[in-house]
Design a protein around this motif. Structure first.
Motif, mmCIF file in Angstrom:
data_model
loop_
_atom_site.group_PDB
_atom_site.id
_atom_site.type_symbol
_atom_site.label_atom_id
_atom_site.label_comp_id
_atom_site.label_asym_id
_atom_site.label_seq_id
_atom_site.Cartn_x
_atom_site.Cartn_y
_atom_site.Cartn_z
ATOM 1 N N GLN A 115 48.711 43.343 59.710
ATOM 2 C CA GLN A 115 47.731 43.074 58.718
ATOM 3 C C GLN A 115 47.613 43.962 57.740
ATOM 4 O OE1 GLN A 115 43.836 42.205 60.496
ATOM 5 N NE2 GLN A 115 44.864 41.632 62.425
ATOM 6 N N ALA A 116 47.653 45.330 57.847
ATOM 7 C CA ALA A 116 47.642 46.460 56.976
ATOM 8 C C ALA A 116 48.716 46.476 55.883
ATOM 9 C CB ALA A 116 47.467 47.827 57.559
ATOM 10 N N TYR A 117 50.256 46.208 56.543
ATOM 11 C CA TYR A 117 51.204 46.113 55.682
ATOM 12 C C TYR A 117 50.852 44.739 54.739
ATOM 13 C CZ TYR A 117 54.035 49.642 57.912
ATOM 14 O OH TYR A 117 54.578 50.928 58.226
ATOM 15 N N ALA A 118 50.594 43.542 55.179
ATOM 16 C CA ALA A 118 50.328 42.542 54.346
ATOM 17 C C ALA A 118 49.138 42.856 53.190
ATOM 18 C CB ALA A 118 50.052 41.424 55.387
ATOM 19 N N LEU A 119 48.260 43.630 53.682
ATOM 20 C CA LEU A 119 47.176 43.958 52.735
ATOM 21 C C LEU A 119 47.604 44.815 51.546
ATOM 22 C CD1 LEU A 119 44.240 44.519 55.160
ATOM 23 C CD2 LEU A 119 44.240 42.841 53.186
ATOM 24 N N ASN A 120 48.564 45.852 51.725
ATOM 25 C CA ASN A 120 49.287 46.630 50.991
ATOM 26 C C ASN A 120 50.093 45.728 49.806
ATOM 27 O OD1 ASN A 120 48.383 49.409 50.817
ATOM 28 N ND2 ASN A 120 50.088 49.994 52.191
ATOM 29 N N GLU A 121 50.902 44.818 50.453
ATOM 30 C CA GLU A 121 51.707 43.972 49.521
ATOM 31 C C GLU A 121 50.748 42.958 48.585
ATOM 32 O OE1 GLU A 121 54.580 44.907 49.280
ATOM 33 O OE2 GLU A 121 54.861 46.037 51.161
ATOM 34 N N LEU A 122 49.591 42.603 49.204
ATOM 35 C CA LEU A 122 48.869 41.775 48.414
ATOM 36 C C LEU A 122 48.245 42.730 47.086
ATOM 37 C CD1 LEU A 122 47.043 39.522 51.081
ATOM 38 C CD2 LEU A 122 47.991 38.707 48.973
#
Length: 926
Positions: A714-721
């Motif tokens: 989830q945190a990886y996806a947040l970073n990319e967002l």
């Protein structure tokens, strides 16, 4: 000692003086400037001899210093851990209960001791003083644990932040004392710390200290109760002590422990009248129906120890026809049979003997089988395997032993033997046939393998291979594990017992059992760790496979070891293990295993940015998977190959590979794989300027990760967002996403993701006008990447650090950062990253007034960006070229470049940059 040290120092000092002189001779010989007097002048004329003497003196000094250092090594203080006596290297695991065990119904009056303890705690809390460690000591069987648990229940309301109970196995037959590092891992997990956040590594002392720091931090400002049961020494428990003042620690031990801050609560044998009262209460008979003289003699014979008194009373309760005199005669006979024991041991052992002989034959056989058990607690399923009987019969046996006070009940319908009863059961077991031990252990391990097969169905990814159940698993009763949550809960409860069983099997050279048990535990330890525990397990399995000559099993153990080493960011060790695994798989002709090892090795090479090696490994793995028709393997290799292609700026190939991988993941119903491919596709869409599609992909991935409760990804996806939001001008939204990701990474202990979040926040600081803060934040990210060995991360951080340094006027530092970043990116083949650095460097040169050099760098960036189809860097390069042309008084050419840049910015939706260019064009027209 001082004399030797002084002599060594003098020798070193003298050697240093000679070295200095010889260096001077060599230097003068070469320079021919000044002449040295007497025989030194002759040496100066023959400089080769000076070189020889200089080398000899240096070698001598090195040897002297090495010898001096060797003498000092033994003087180093030991690390604060208790090492296992087992040479296998397989770690133990502490049994930790998140709440107190059940309070004993047989607890008798300890008013004085309890009042002393409660008063000590109350005074400390009321005055705000630090709560001291309370050590409850006394002889075996005196009731130390019972007292500690009862006191814990009495005091529980004073410690609302939780109660933890830890068995340290300090004096448990057949079990080595739990190492402090393992106890800390179990405590941290019990306290809610995610496994990924628990420090791991090969230096036991350093890891113990790191975990202790985290444990103290976790309990800082809390009011919690911690019972450390059965401690072997103060050195074992010292790292487990909380650092805050509000936590109460109760320690039980058979030894007197040395601690400056402790309060010793001695628990002695019961006073005679209390022992008599306990006996009467537990016997179930009216006091006036018992011969008090006989009872006084009985409690005296068992040393007034609560354990012995309880067992004797239970005997009388179960035999209504017996009198107290009948019981006394039987006790005396048992004492005579155990006459070789010391007086204190004989007192308690006689009560065991009497209770044991009183059991029916089948129950005696069942109790004796408990002596073969390697774990510390058990349920009816394990009991059925131990006794080779049905679950119903095993449950009846356990209930009967509990009624007879031969076994204690724990929360969750679990049972455990008192340490002294374990000793007694082990002695009974050792009197039998040695084959009984092997057969019993095999039955228990067969049960665990069958239960692990059920649990693994819930925790292994869809389509992945699951270690098969053992032969005869259909006849084994296993717990009903209906969900992933059930499986993980069961595994966490049984972790210590399974590892203890593997340790026992390894000690008995049951290599096949060790190999299969380790393989069955591998999926759980991959996900839940602690990873250093997993490393020990797979090393043990590898050794067992070598002893058994099983190269296939050896290859599997090495593959798992390589995966865990990758998780620990120990990349050279991971590569070594995986390469060896490939060799062994090749030797036995296991193409599927070889493909798995190649796939994992390719991931390691991707992480260390050896893109050529990674691409070769994934391509070979993909070909093998296709030959075998293994769809999940194909998807994994394609997804990992897509990441390599993206890292080398081959975006079309990256999209093709990830799209095919995602299609297979959806076909298999593998949501985790689907989310990973969506996220990587989003990164590629972002790089080629398709920001809307990138945002959609990242949101889809985030939703799946949330559905799977995977907070790391989830945190990886947040970073990319956050990156997409920054590039489209939403700086506040970007900061919110990166900050949330940083918080999750920090909580979970994901170091690489955390470094990414810090880097992205540093970029936002620069864009928001806080360049000085940006420099500090980006330097922190750079250091983290270097510690992890991430060359790609290092290059990205250097690129942004150079841009931030340029803003604060640190031109030299900026150039150094750009030069090093370009060097790494060119080695990696990351042309998009290279174009970005060239654009940053061009901006610095232009700001410094060197329009020619700036234009040259922007032109290089433009060529790279167009070649790989990276429109954002293309627009930045065009804008830079236009601004340089304005500086060299070529407005027409500047206008063409700027308008071309504006078109690209507008197409991408990068409004802030488009607005800047429009204002520039307007001013130029004006």
């Amino acid at each position: 000692m001082r004399l030797r040290r002084g002599a060594a120092v003098a020798a070193v000092a003298g050697g240093g003086a000679v070295t200095t002189m010889l260096v001077g001779l060599v230097t003068n010989a070469v320079s021919e400037q000044s002449r040295w007097p007497s025989w030194l002048g002759w040496l100066q004329e023959h400089p080769w001899l000076s070189f020889v003497m200089l080398g000899a003196v240096t070698a001598g000094l090195t040897a002297l210093l090495a010898a001096f250092d060797d003498r000092r090594v033994p003087d180093r203080s030991p690390q604060p851990t208790v090492r296992s006596d087992d040479e296998s290297g397989l770690p133990g695991a502490a049994l930790v209960l998140r709440s107190l065990p059940r309070d004993a119904t047989a607890f008798t009056d300890r008013a004085a001791e309890l009042e002393s303890l409660v008063r000590s705690v109350r005074v400390a809390q009321e005055t705000g003083e630090v709560l001291p460690v309370h050590v409850i000591d006394g002889m075996p069987g005196v009731g130390k644990t019972t007292f500690a648990v009862h006191a814990g229940h009495v005091l529980a309301e004073r410690f609302p932040d939780g109660q933890l109970f830890v068995n340290l196995n300090g004096h448990t037959t057949g079990r080595s004392p739990v190492q402090a590092t393992e106890a800390l891992a179990s405590l941290l997990a019990a306290a809610g710390v995610p496994t990924q956040q628990i420090p791991v590594g090969d230096d036991v002392g350093a890891i113990t200290e790191a975990r202790a720091v985290m444990w103290r931090s976790r309990l800082a400002g809390k009011q919690a109760l911690l019972i450390l049961d059965n401690a072997a020494s103060y050195r074992q428990l010292e790292p487990l002590l909380p650092g805050g003042s509000g936590c109460l620690v109760l320690v039980t031990s058979r030894r007197r422990l040395a601690a400056h801050e402790e309060v010793v609560v001695p628990v002695e044998a019961l006073p005679p009248d209390h022992a008599v009262d306990l006996f009467v209460r537990l016997s179930g008979r009216p006091a006036d129906a018992l011969d008090r003289d006989a009872i006084e003699e009985l409690v005296r014979l068992c040393g007034y120890l609560p354990l012995g008194v309880s067992l004797l009373a239970a005997r009388l309760r179960h035999h209504p026809s017996w009198s107290a005199d009948d019981l006394r005669e039987r006790l005396m006979a048992a004492r005579d049979r155990l006459g070789e024991l010391r007086a204190g041991e004989r007192a308690v052992a006689a009560t065991f003997e009497l209770s044991y002989r009183d059991l029916p034959p089948e129950r005696r056989r069942f109790f004796r089988s408990l002596g073969f058990y390697a774990g510390t607690d058990l349920d009816a399923y394990v009991a059925a395997a131990l006794g080779a009987e049905s679950m119903t019969a095993a449950r009846d046996q356990l209930d009967a032993l509990y009624d007879a006070h031969l076994i204690d009940e724990h929360p969750g319908s679990r049972y455990r033997l008192h340490d002294l009863l374990r000793d007694y059961a082990r002695g009974l077991a050792d009197e039998g046939d040695g084959m009984d031990h092997l057969q019993t252990l095999r039955r228990v391990c067969t049960y665990y393998l069958a239960a692990l097969a059920v649990a693994n169905e819930h925790i292994v990814r869809s389509g992945a291979a699951v270690p098969p159940p053992p032969d005869g698993a259909q006849q084994v009763e296993t717990p009903a594990l209906g969900s992933r949550t059930d499986a993980l809960s069961w595994l966490e409860n049984e972790r210590a017992n399974i590892l203890a069983s593997i340790r026992r099997a390894n000690g008995l050279a049951l290599h096949d059992v060790v190999i299969r048990m380790a393989a069955a535990m591998a999926p759980f330890l991959r996900q839940s760790g602690p990873w250093d525990q997993a490393v020990g397990l797979h090393r043990t399995a590898a050794d067992a496979a070598r002893h058994a000559g099983d190269r296939q099993a050896l290859a599997y153990a090495l593959t798992e070891l390589g995966v865990i080493r990758r998780f620990m960011a120990a990349y050279p060790a991971a590569t070594e293990a995986l390469n060896e695994a490939v060799t062994h798989y090749d030797a036995v002709g296991d193409r599927r295993g070889k493909a798995d090892a190649l796939n994992q090795a390719g991931i390691v090479w991707y992480l260390t940015a050896d893109n050529d090696a990674s691409a070769r490994a994934q391509t070979e793995a993909l070909a093998l998977y296709r030959e075998l028709g293994y769809r999940l393997g194909q998807a994994n290799a394609l997804a990992d190959l897509g990441m390599v292609r993206r890292q080398t700026s081959d975006f079309d190939a990256a999209v093709a590979a990830q799209s095919e991988a995602m299609s297979i993941y959806r076909e298999l119903g593998d949501r985790y794989g689907e989310a990973n491919s969506l996220r990587d596709l989003g990164i590629v869409h972002c790089l080629v300027g398709e920001y809307e599609r990138a945002g959609e992909r990242h949101r889809e991935a985030f939703d799946i990760y949330r559905e799977l409760d995977d907070r790391v990804h989830q945190a990886y996806a947040l970073n990319e967002l956050g990156v997409v939001r920054r590039l489209t001008g939403d700086l506040d939204g970007a900061r919110e996403a990166h900050t949330q990701a940083l918080e999750q990474y920090t909580e979970l202990g994901e170091r690489f993701g955390r470094a990414n979040s810090i880097r992205h926040l540093g970029v936002l600081d620069r864009l928001s006008g806080n360049a000085a803060t940006a420099v500090r934040v980006l330097e922190e990210a750079l250091e983290a990447y270097r510690e992890l060995g991430s060359r790609g991360g290092e290059a990205a951080a250097l690129s942004e650090l150079g841009a931030a340094r340029a803003v604060v006027g640190e031109r030299r530092g900026a150039v150094e950062a750009f030069e090093r970043s370009l060097q790494i990116l060119r080695e990696l083949g990351d042309r998009c990253g290279e174009a970005e650095v060239l654009n940053h460097w061009g901006a610095l040169s232009r700001a410094s007034g060197d329009a020619v050099a700036a234009r040259g760098r922007f032109e290089q960036a433009l060529g790279l960006a167009r070649d790989i189809r990276c429109p954002l860097e293309e627009a930045r390069a065009l804008e830079g070229i236009g601004r340089c042309d304005r500086m060299t008084d070529d407005p027409a050419r500047a206008d063409r470049s700027l308008r071309e840049a504006l078109t690209v910015y507008q197409r991408l939706g990068v409004s802030a940059s488009a607005d800047d260019v429009e204002r520039l064009l307007a001013s130029q027209a004006g």
